[in-house]
Design a protein around this motif. Structure first.
Motif, mmCIF file in Angstrom:
data_model
loop_
_atom_site.group_PDB
_atom_site.id
_atom_site.type_symbol
_atom_site.label_atom_id
_atom_site.label_comp_id
_atom_site.label_asym_id
_atom_site.label_seq_id
_atom_site.Cartn_x
_atom_site.Cartn_y
_atom_site.Cartn_z
ATOM 1 N N ALA A 1 -6.517 -2.704 5.307
ATOM 2 C CA ALA A 1 -4.576 -2.993 5.239
ATOM 3 C C ALA A 1 -3.817 -3.987 6.624
ATOM 4 O O ALA A 1 -4.717 -4.046 7.855
ATOM 5 N N MET A 2 -3.218 -4.415 6.458
ATOM 6 C CA MET A 2 -1.824 -4.539 7.451
ATOM 7 C C MET A 2 -1.299 -5.210 7.422
ATOM 8 O O MET A 2 -0.702 -4.801 6.437
ATOM 9 N N GLU A 3 0.022 -5.556 8.613
ATOM 10 C CA GLU A 3 1.263 -4.945 8.314
ATOM 11 C C GLU A 3 1.811 -6.083 8.366
ATOM 12 O O GLU A 3 1.004 -7.003 9.179
ATOM 13 N N VAL A 4 3.208 -5.948 7.587
ATOM 14 C CA VAL A 4 3.377 -7.464 7.865
ATOM 15 C C VAL A 4 5.189 -7.115 7.810
ATOM 16 O O VAL A 4 6.171 -5.792 7.068
ATOM 17 N N PRO A 5 5.889 -7.744 8.819
ATOM 18 C CA PRO A 5 6.901 -7.390 9.404
ATOM 19 C C PRO A 5 7.747 -7.939 8.091
ATOM 20 O O PRO A 5 7.871 -8.689 7.811
ATOM 21 N N VAL A 6 8.577 -6.838 8.130
ATOM 22 C CA VAL A 6 10.583 -7.247 6.838
ATOM 23 C C VAL A 6 11.482 -7.445 7.860
ATOM 24 O O VAL A 6 11.407 -5.990 8.115
ATOM 25 N N ALA B 1 -3.028 -5.267 1.605
ATOM 26 C CA ALA B 1 -4.299 -5.336 1.594
ATOM 27 C C ALA B 1 -4.232 -6.261 2.267
ATOM 28 O O ALA B 1 -4.137 -7.983 1.250
ATOM 29 N N CYS B 2 -5.576 -6.791 2.563
ATOM 30 C CA CYS B 2 -5.535 -7.662 3.021
ATOM 31 C C CYS B 2 -6.565 -8.762 2.174
ATOM 32 O O CYS B 2 -7.667 -7.816 1.570
ATOM 33 N N GLN B 3 -6.792 -9.991 1.669
ATOM 34 C CA GLN B 3 -7.857 -10.071 0.489
ATOM 35 C C GLN B 3 -8.909 -10.559 1.665
ATOM 36 O O GLN B 3 -9.533 -11.179 0.318
ATOM 37 N N LEU C 1 0.755 -1.098 0.827
ATOM 38 C CA LEU C 1 -0.118 -0.543 -0.581
ATOM 39 C C LEU C 1 0.930 0.910 -0.136
ATOM 40 O O LEU C 1 1.927 0.926 0.517
ATOM 41 N N PRO C 2 0.440 2.127 -0.456
ATOM 42 C CA PRO C 2 1.124 3.670 -0.894
ATOM 43 C C PRO C 2 1.367 4.082 0.877
ATOM 44 O O PRO C 2 2.396 5.014 0.562
ATOM 45 N N GLY C 3 0.966 4.030 1.998
ATOM 46 C CA GLY C 3 1.261 4.498 2.941
ATOM 47 C C GLY C 3 2.939 3.599 3.264
ATOM 48 O O GLY C 3 3.061 4.971 4.971
ATOM 49 N N SER C 4 2.972 2.678 3.026
ATOM 50 C CA SER C 4 4.048 2.176 4.100
ATOM 51 C C SER C 4 5.439 3.447 4.081
ATOM 52 O O SER C 4 5.445 3.603 3.167
#
Ligand SMILES: [Zn+2]
Length: 167
Positions: free
Chosen positions: A76-81, A69-71, A36-39
């Motif tokens: 939005a959902m956060e994914v740690p990297v 994006a949650c499918q 998402l653009p807000g990342s």
């Protein structure tokens, strides 16, 4: 912020260097299309050590939290990297043997590869193929089929009674 040395594609053009900072997602074309653009930017600690024109060692640590994006609910959902990367970029099989242990060899063909491509690939690998909130965290309503099932008598209720009656 990128430095040009991180975008060199041919091993002889690589230079030893260090980078410790944040990389904006918008700079990575493929990655920008997946999140998402807000990342927020991903923090990158990077050391490039050029051993020769045919062997370059890369040490990188990545950390950040990207939004996808949650499918199920499309929210939005956060994914740690978080990851560390130790790569030995080698021009051919012969020089792979010169790489110190602990470095994963990566043969670089005539097309070359940029450090920024490697980092982007690594972040993309950290993203789930299909992103979904954990069911308890997902605001999407429970799927209709599951609801119907919960509201009707389960098909085995009668069976349980039948078994109980036998004892
Ligand atoms: Zn969701």
């Amino acid at each position: 912020m990128f430095s040009t040395w991180m975008e060199q594609r041919n091993l002889p053009d690589f230079v030893s260097g260090e980078f410790d900072g944040e990389l904006a997602i918008s700079r990575f074309e493929r990655l920008a299309a997946s999140v998402l653009p807000g990342s927020t930017p991903v923090a990158v600690k990077l050391t490039v050590e050029k051993r020769s024109d045919k062997l370059v060692l890369i040490d990188a640590t990545l950390s950040g939290r990207l939004e996808v994006a949650c499918q199920r609910c499309l929210e939005a959902m956060e994914v740690p990297v978080d990851g560390t990367l130790r790569l030995a970029l080698a021009a051919n099989d012969d020089v792979v043997a010169d790489a110190p242990s602990g470095y994963e060899p990566l043969l670089v063909d005539s097309g070359g590869i940029a450090v920024t491509d490697i980092i982007e690939d690594e972040i993309l690998l950290a993203l789930p193929l299909v992103a979904r909130h954990a069911e308890a965290d997902c605001p999407a309503p429970v799927a209709t089929s599951q609801k119907v099932f919960a509201d009707t008598t389960t098909p085995f209720a009668g069976l349980a009674d039948m078994l109980r009656d036998r004892h």
